[in-house]
Design an enzyme around this catalytic site. Structure first.
Site, PDB file in Angstrom:
ATOM      1  N   LYS A 130       3.492  11.130 -11.431  1.00  0.00           N
ATOM      2  CA  LYS A 130       2.568  10.283 -12.200  1.00  0.00           C
ATOM      3  C   LYS A 130       3.276   8.959 -12.471  1.00  0.00           C
ATOM      4  CE  LYS A 130      -0.479  13.360 -14.750  1.00  0.00           C
ATOM      5  NZ  LYS A 130      -0.846  13.851 -16.089  1.00  0.00           N
ATOM      6  N   HIS A 174       7.425   7.733 -27.474  1.00  0.00           N
ATOM      7  CA  HIS A 174       6.440   8.620 -26.839  1.00  0.00           C
ATOM      8  C   HIS A 174       6.666  10.077 -27.269  1.00  0.00           C
ATOM      9  CE1 HIS A 174       3.753  10.276 -23.824  1.00  0.00           C
ATOM     10  NE2 HIS A 174       4.735  11.033 -23.377  1.00  0.00           N
ATOM     11  N   ASN A 189      -0.490  18.115 -20.952  1.00  0.00           N
ATOM     12  CA  ASN A 189      -0.867  17.066 -21.903  1.00  0.00           C
ATOM     13  C   ASN A 189      -1.014  17.575 -23.327  1.00  0.00           C
ATOM     14  OD1 ASN A 189      -1.045  14.746 -20.237  1.00  0.00           O
ATOM     15  ND2 ASN A 189      -2.857  15.649 -19.305  1.00  0.00           N
ATOM     16  N   GLU A 244      -4.030  17.086 -10.979  1.00  0.00           N
ATOM     17  CA  GLU A 244      -4.581  17.434 -12.296  1.00  0.00           C
ATOM     18  C   GLU A 244      -6.076  17.741 -12.263  1.00  0.00           C
ATOM     19  OE1 GLU A 244      -2.659  15.415 -15.629  1.00  0.00           O
ATOM     20  OE2 GLU A 244      -4.600  15.391 -16.633  1.00  0.00           O
ATOM     21  N   HIS A 266      -0.848  15.183 -26.255  1.00  0.00           N
ATOM     22  CA  HIS A 266      -0.828  13.811 -25.752  1.00  0.00           C
ATOM     23  C   HIS A 266      -2.061  13.002 -26.164  1.00  0.00           C
ATOM     24  CE1 HIS A 266       2.604  15.258 -23.571  1.00  0.00           C
ATOM     25  NE2 HIS A 266       2.763  14.143 -22.894  1.00  0.00           N
ATOM     26  N   ARG A 312      -2.641  21.432 -14.467  1.00  0.00           N
ATOM     27  CA  ARG A 312      -1.686  20.369 -14.821  1.00  0.00           C
ATOM     28  C   ARG A 312      -2.059  19.704 -16.152  1.00  0.00           C
ATOM     29  NH1 ARG A 312       1.334  15.719 -11.131  1.00  0.00           N
ATOM     30  NH2 ARG A 312       2.456  14.851 -12.903  1.00  0.00           N
ATOM     31  N   ARG A 345       0.808  -1.243   0.000  1.00  0.00           N
ATOM     32  CA  ARG A 345       0.000   0.000   0.000  1.00  0.00           C
ATOM     33  C   ARG A 345       0.831   1.279   0.000  1.00  0.00           C
ATOM     34  NH1 ARG A 345      -3.139  -3.331   3.442  1.00  0.00           N
ATOM     35  NH2 ARG A 345      -4.818  -4.222   2.189  1.00  0.00           N
ATOM     36  N   GLU A 404       9.084  17.193 -25.300  1.00  0.00           N
ATOM     37  CA  GLU A 404       8.481  17.633 -24.031  1.00  0.00           C
ATOM     38  C   GLU A 404       9.032  18.999 -23.622  1.00  0.00           C
ATOM     39  OE1 GLU A 404       5.955  15.967 -22.951  1.00  0.00           O
ATOM     40  OE2 GLU A 404       6.266  13.799 -23.075  1.00  0.00           O
ATOM     41  N   LYS A 408       7.769  22.517 -14.710  1.00  0.00           N
ATOM     42  CA  LYS A 408       6.957  21.365 -14.291  1.00  0.00           C
ATOM     43  C   LYS A 408       6.731  21.402 -12.778  1.00  0.00           C
ATOM     44  CE  LYS A 408       5.551  16.786 -14.708  1.00  0.00           C
ATOM     45  NZ  LYS A 408       5.588  15.521 -15.397  1.00  0.00           N
ATOM     46  N   HIS A 435      -1.066   9.767 -27.755  1.00  0.00           N
ATOM     47  CA  HIS A 435      -1.375   8.461 -27.153  1.00  0.00           C
ATOM     48  C   HIS A 435      -2.138   7.580 -28.147  1.00  0.00           C
ATOM     49  CE1 HIS A 435      -0.968   9.912 -22.678  1.00  0.00           C
ATOM     50  NE2 HIS A 435       0.193   9.729 -23.274  1.00  0.00           N
TER      51      HIS A 435
END
Ligand code: NAD
Ligand code: GLY
Length: 364
Positions: free
Chosen positions: A142, A264, A244, A236, A247, A240, A120, A184, A226, A251
């Protein structure tokens, strides 16, 4: 050495940036007070840099084990992630273990997700070794893995204890991977920092030549942006999401072409051109800004047209599982101008369809 602080209260942490940091063991070992660690790397990075990390652990009397994953985006899966849990359990590591991610974004995201979920939640440290990981994925917490139906669909927010960026590790990185990291970096200029975009236009050739000063500045500026964005909106809920840009298109490309075929950063580069072009179609981004955006991305050695074998239908289906979808409505990060982005669903479906058809026709 430059040290930035990601200000998240008790979950805040330092981001150290300099050449030669792998030779400063105390930067790493001071974050492992319980003296047990699992280093996670991959078959490409481990032969290059693992010994430097393990000798630091040896010196500090830290009990450790290593798990070496196969290399590639196609291995960023729940099945392969299980190897990390096996390594942790075989070595009887408890909640006091600290995971160390040594590698690019794939290793960082997977190791971070293992740390988020093992017993956990345990601590972890990021030692990013690609440009992309140094300017983006190692910062902000993330973590996660891919699913065949969608990129990064399974994961958690889990902040590292520190980020150690040794810029010397870029010496062994292939040019294609360096270019992927530039995507990026350009993203930060496009969404938030117009002067930085201008600086990138002037220095893109120096960056591709690996000029040390230019790279150090670009990495530091990217991490600073960042860190600010994440400090203001860790989970987010708002700003935030601007990170993206490109993206949602990107993606879709990565998933459709099979994870790993397009890097990527390449998919993000092309996705940013598509987002800029849609913004222009909507009357927000002027022609000159679209041209400057496309030109810089192209000069970074990145693709600016989607794979011709994809269809608009495929894009639409894959974009529909994006994490920014709210109540069934697709939201995209688009540009008002260079340095100013917004997250919006305020566009006609027909305009998105026309944009996809135009971009695919031009790439065919
Ligand atoms: P990657 O981790 O696959 O690394 C690229 C390649 O470079 C790999 O083959 C790797 O083994 C190799 N490599 C790494 N360091 C090297 C070095 N110093 N010398 C030689 N080779 C080296 O890819 P990436 O571009 O680093 O990261 C992409 C991943 O990051 C994607 O899965 C993406 O989803 C994720 N990502 C996450 C975030 C986030 O916020 N968590 C942000 C951006 C991207
Ligand atoms: N790479 C996007 C983010 O960290 O939010």
């Amino acid at each position: 050495m430059a040290t930035l602080d990601l200000d998240l209260g008790e979950r805040g942490y330092p981001i150290h940036i300099d050449a030669g940091l792998l030779d400063k063991p105390e930067l790493l070992t001071r974050h492992i007070p319980d003296k047990t660690a699992l280093v996670v790397s991959n078959t490409t990075v481990a032969p290059l840099y693992l010994a430097r990390v393990t000798s630091a652990l040896d010196e500090a009397g830290i009990r450790y084990a290593t798990t070496i994953l196969p290399d590639g985006e196609q291995y960023k899966t729940l099945e392969v992630l299980n190897q990390v849990f096996t390594g942790l359990l075989e070595n009887r590591f408890g909640r006091d273990v600290c995971l160390i991610a040594l590698g690019g974004g794939v290793v960082g995201d997977m190791c971070g997700f293992a740390a988020a979920s093992y017993q956990r939640g345990v601590g972890f440290i990021q030692i990013p070794t690609t440009l992309l990981a140094q300017v983006d994925s190692s910062v902000g917490g993330k973590t996660g893995v891919n699913h065949p139906l969608g990129k990064n669909m399974i994961g958690a927010f889990h902040q590292p204890r520190c980020v150690i960026i040794d810029t010397d590790t870029l010496n062994t990185l292939e040019d294609r991977q360096l270019n992927a990291g530039l995507a990026e970096i350009i993203k930060y200029g496009l969404i938030i920092d117009r002067p930085f975009f201008g600086w990138l236009e002037e220095h893109i050739d120096a960056l591709r030549r690996r000029d040390k000063q230019a790279l150090a500045y670009a990495i530091e500026r990217s991490c600073a942006i960042k860190a600010d964005v994440v400090a203001a909106d860790e989970r987010e809920k708002g700003q935030r999401a601007l990170l993206n840009l490109g993206h949602t298109f990107g993606h879709a490309i990565e998933t459709a072409t099979g994870y790993g075929a397009w890097l990527h950063g390449e998919a993000v580069g092309c996705g940013m051109v598509m987002a800029a072009s849609l913004s222009n179609r909507l009357g927000w981004l002027d022609d000159e800004s679209l041209e400057r955006s496309r030109d810089l991305i192209q000069r970074a050695g990145l693709p600016v047209a989607p794979p011709p074998e994809m269809t608009a239908r495929q894009f639409r289906d894959l974009m529909a599982v994006d994490k920014k979808v709210q109540q069934g409505a697709l939201r995209l990060v688009l540009l008002r101008q260079i340095g100013e982005a917004l997250v919006t669903s305020e566009f006609d479906d027909s305009q998105l369809q026309a944009e996809l058809e135009a971009r695919l026709a031009a790439s065919g």
